[in-house]
Design a protein around this motif. Sequence first.
Motif, PDB file in Angstrom:
ATOM      1  N   GLY A   1       0.797  -1.217   0.000  1.00  0.00           N
ATOM      2  CA  GLY A   1       0.000   0.000   0.000  1.00  0.00           C
ATOM      3  C   GLY A   1       0.827   1.262   0.000  1.00  0.00           C
ATOM      4  O   GLY A   1       0.403   2.290  -0.514  1.00  0.00           O
TER       5      GLY A   1
ATOM      6  N   THR B   1       4.575   6.041  -1.977  1.00  0.00           N
ATOM      7  CA  THR B   1       3.906   7.295  -1.669  1.00  0.00           C
ATOM      8  C   THR B   1       4.845   8.188  -0.870  1.00  0.00           C
ATOM      9  O   THR B   1       5.776   7.719  -0.210  1.00  0.00           O
TER      10      THR B   1
ATOM     11  N   THR C   1       3.391  10.583  -5.269  1.00  0.00           N
ATOM     12  CA  THR C   1       3.903   9.245  -5.537  1.00  0.00           C
ATOM     13  C   THR C   1       5.118   9.389  -6.436  1.00  0.00           C
ATOM     14  O   THR C   1       5.231  10.342  -7.202  1.00  0.00           O
TER      15      THR C   1
ATOM     16  N   THR D   1      -2.919   0.309   7.374  1.00  0.00           N
ATOM     17  CA  THR D   1      -4.349   0.126   7.135  1.00  0.00           C
ATOM     18  C   THR D   1      -5.181   0.817   8.209  1.00  0.00           C
ATOM     19  O   THR D   1      -6.221   1.434   7.921  1.00  0.00           O
TER      20      THR D   1
ATOM     21  N   GLU E   1      -3.180   7.537   5.939  1.00  0.00           N
ATOM     22  CA  GLU E   1      -4.085   8.366   5.127  1.00  0.00           C
ATOM     23  C   GLU E   1      -4.204   7.772   3.727  1.00  0.00           C
ATOM     24  O   GLU E   1      -3.205   7.487   3.083  1.00  0.00           O
ATOM     25  N   ARG E   2      -5.425   7.615   3.264  1.00  0.00           N
ATOM     26  CA  ARG E   2      -5.645   7.046   1.940  1.00  0.00           C
ATOM     27  C   ARG E   2      -5.307   8.065   0.858  1.00  0.00           C
ATOM     28  O   ARG E   2      -5.583   9.262   0.995  1.00  0.00           O
ATOM     29  N   VAL E   3      -4.694   7.576  -0.225  1.00  0.00           N
ATOM     30  CA  VAL E   3      -4.380   8.418  -1.380  1.00  0.00           C
ATOM     31  C   VAL E   3      -4.705   7.643  -2.649  1.00  0.00           C
ATOM     32  O   VAL E   3      -4.830   6.422  -2.630  1.00  0.00           O
ATOM     33  N   ASP E   4      -4.853   8.360  -3.739  1.00  0.00           N
ATOM     34  CA  ASP E   4      -5.095   7.737  -5.041  1.00  0.00           C
ATOM     35  C   ASP E   4      -3.777   7.539  -5.758  1.00  0.00           C
ATOM     36  O   ASP E   4      -2.877   8.378  -5.692  1.00  0.00           O
ATOM     37  N   ASP E   5      -3.666   6.423  -6.465  1.00  0.00           N
ATOM     38  CA  ASP E   5      -2.501   6.151  -7.298  1.00  0.00           C
ATOM     39  C   ASP E   5      -2.794   6.688  -8.691  1.00  0.00           C
ATOM     40  O   ASP E   5      -3.667   6.173  -9.395  1.00  0.00           O
TER      41      ASP E   5
ATOM     42  N   THR F   1      -1.843   2.855  -2.071  1.00  0.00           N
ATOM     43  CA  THR F   1      -3.138   3.238  -1.502  1.00  0.00           C
ATOM     44  C   THR F   1      -3.046   4.160  -0.298  1.00  0.00           C
ATOM     45  O   THR F   1      -4.028   4.828   0.032  1.00  0.00           O
ATOM     46  N   HIS F   2      -1.903   4.193   0.400  1.00  0.00           N
ATOM     47  CA  HIS F   2      -1.817   4.932   1.657  1.00  0.00           C
ATOM     48  C   HIS F   2      -0.486   5.661   1.816  1.00  0.00           C
ATOM     49  O   HIS F   2       0.533   5.245   1.251  1.00  0.00           O
TER      50      HIS F   2
END
Length: 491
Positions: free
Chosen positions: A224, A236, A245, A342, A346-350, A357-358
């Motif tokens: 992730g 990330t 990223t 998890t 913090e969630r992020v977009d690829d 994911t994070h």
Amino acid sequence: MYTDFDRCVRAVRSKDARFDGWFYTAVLTTRIYCRPSCPAVPPKDRNMTFYPSAAAAQQAGFRACKRCRPDASPGSPQWNERADLVARAMRLIGDGTVDREGVPGLAARLGYSTRQIERQLLAELGAGPLALARAQRAQTARILIETSELSMADAAFAAGFSSIRAFNETVREVFALSPSELRTRAAHGRNPTTPGVLTLRLPFRAPLCPDNLFGHLVATAVPGVEEWRDGAYRRTLRLPYGHGTVALSPRPDHIDCRLALSDLRDLAGAISRCRGLLDLDADPEAVDELLGADERLAPLVAKAPGRRVPRTVDPEEFAVRAVLGQQVSTAAARTLAARLVTAHGERVDDPTGGGLTHLFPSAEALSGLDPTALAMPGGRRTTVVTLVRALASGELSLGVGSDRSQAYARLAELPGMGPWTTGIIGMRALGDPDAFVPTDLGVRRGAAACGLPATPGALTRHAAAWRPWRAYAVQHLWAAHDHPINDMPED
């Protein structure tokens, strides 16, 4: 180096790339400054003068050579090797501190007055912090102009300029071209890129052995947060203005770097962190010469010259991961870190549709962590909780401008923080080129395989001859036996 005229002239006449970043050659007749390896015909000796930094050459009225692009040369290796005020200041300037916080902010981080910092930088580099930051802004502007489709106004502010006028004047002064002329010149050889992704070439001093660099990063990758995809190490990034990223791929003469940032003001800092991650500003010939003088270590050095120390883009993240990895396998450490990510990341977009994911959770996000949620022995739980609280409160600083001796002392005071963990954090988070971990099982096995002393005390005494490059010796000793960290991943 730059004060030794004859030595500098010899380096320029032999076009020796080893000295790129150590000094800059200014040509009095053309008012151009170059890197020592510039392919152009060297000028006459009497027409050369030398400067310790691009900023000093720019302040003296010289513009960057359009052929060798001295502003894009590798950084001086001494800023990573040294731990004094000037080196710490240079690491912070490279990370964008002056652009974000001004010279007073730089001084506050270093614990000195602005006058002391300006005096020492001027004495050693021929330029103060503002001039050094301006030279970095110029290079950032050039990257944005040549590799993005941003409007010139957006490029100016993303590079850290306070006005379009200052942006235009600086670009013209440094590169002898307007921003639009720079973009036109670059457009002829530009390859198609993914929208929103900046494609850069990160230079390094040859030789470079990518095996342990990428092998180590991928073998320990946290799902992730990191991955190996399409021949690139991807991860990330948590940055001062936002997140991003990066995808890093080894090439024969550079590292291919593809950056996607939520805020382009983070570009200079992101580049600096990626260079630090891969130890690209090292001086491999100096390291290999010293380590190769040991007859036991020499075969390993000859087999893989140019080994670097895999480091980190986030010292606080690495410190937490080092504690999670105490006395467990690489796979177990990855599992523990993935659970933290998890639950608290913090969630992020690829942006390229990969598996990122994070962001790894910050120390602040982990400071209220419930120790019972950690599937590990009680002592290690205490170490994790104490560590993140010290980081979140500022009691412990591991950033690029931190004082290494103070950081080591503070780490040693934390419960459960033994010599192995402190040494690994020193090597990879603090960037200490002399960090050493004689109690590490892989180091001891490698030493035994080479006929070196295998007990920690005897190995430490023998390794005194390897100083100040013991962290690089560790990489060679790890490579003396089979382990996934030593090999480039397969696609």
